[in-house]
Design a protein around this motif. Structure first.
Motif: not given
Length: 192
Positions: A31, A173, A64
Motif C-alpha cells: 500500500y 490496511a 505501507i
C-alpha cells in the motif's frame, strides 16, 4: 472531482525533496498512504507528521509506504520536512492536489482542534511558520492506494486537523488484508 474507494488513483511520477523518484502505482509496496497536507510550515500538519514519524516502523511493518505532498516549494519544505522518515514531495503548482480532488476552504481553520494541534507543534518544535505558500485555507486528504493503483480508502478533511491517525491507517490496511469471508452455509431444516 473527489475519488472514492474502488476508483483508480491518478498516476504520479514525481521526485521527493531529496531527489528520490516517486511513482504511483507502486508495485513494490503493498500500500501507499498518500497524504496531502497544507503549506510546509503549517504547525498542524507538522505536528501530525511528527506523530506519524514516531510510528513509522510500525507503519512500514504493515506494508505501507508513506508519501506526503505539500503545496509548497522544495526549498520551503527542506526547512520543515527534511528530517522526516518518509517521502515528501513539493507540489507548489498543486498539480497532484487537483488530480486527487483536494480542495481549500475558509473552514479549514474554524475547528478548535486546529488551534490545539498547531500550538502543540509550536511548543514541541519551538518554531513558528513564516511563510504560507499557496495560502492557509488548504484542506488535508488521505488516500490508501494498493499496488495496482486502486484507491482502497480515502478521507477528505473538513478542516486542517481532520486526517487519519496512525491507528486508523493501520486498521484500514489490516482490514483490506483479511480475506473475504463466505456467508455461512445453512443446512436444510430436518422434518420433525
Amino acid at each position: 472531482m473527489k475519488l472514492a474507494p474502488g476508483d483508480v488513483a491518478p498516476a504520479i511520477a514525481a521526485s521527493t525533496i531529496h531527489g528520490k523518484p516517486v511513482e504511483i502505482p507502486d508495485p513494490t509496496s503493498r500500500y501507499v498512504h498518500l497524504q496531502f497536507r497544507r503549506f510546509a510550515g503549517c504547525p498542524v500538519c507538522n505536528f501530525h507528521l511528527l506523530t506519524m514519524g514516531r510510528r513509522q516502523a510500525e507503519i512500514a511493518d504493515a506494508g505501507i509506504r508513506q508519501v506526503v505532498f505539500f503545496h509548497s516549494s522544495r526549498e520551503e519544505m527542506l526547512k520543515y520536512q527534511a528530517q522526516l522518515p518518509f517521502d515528501c514531495v513539493a507540489d507548489a503548482s498543486k498539480k497532484h492536489f487537483k488530480a486527487f480532488g483536494v480542495k481549500t476552504s475558509v473552514r479549514a481553520l474554524l475547528n478548535p482542534r486546529v488551534f490545539w494541534s498547531g500550538l502543540r507543534w509550536v511548543l514541541a518544535a519551538r518554531r513558528f511558520y513564516t511563510k504560507a505558500e499557496n495560502g492557509i485555507f488548504g484542506l488535508p486528504a488521505d488516500f490508501l492506494v494498493d499496488a495496482e493503483g486502486r484507491v482502497v480508502a480515502c478521507k477528505y478533511g473538513a478542516h486542517a486537523d481532520d486526517h487519519w491517525e496512525v491507528g486508523e491507517l493501520l486498521q484500514l490496511a489490516s482490514k483490506e488484508q483479511q480475506p473475504a469471508q463466505a456467508a455461512p452455509v445453512m443446512a436444510p431444516a430436518l422434518p420433525v
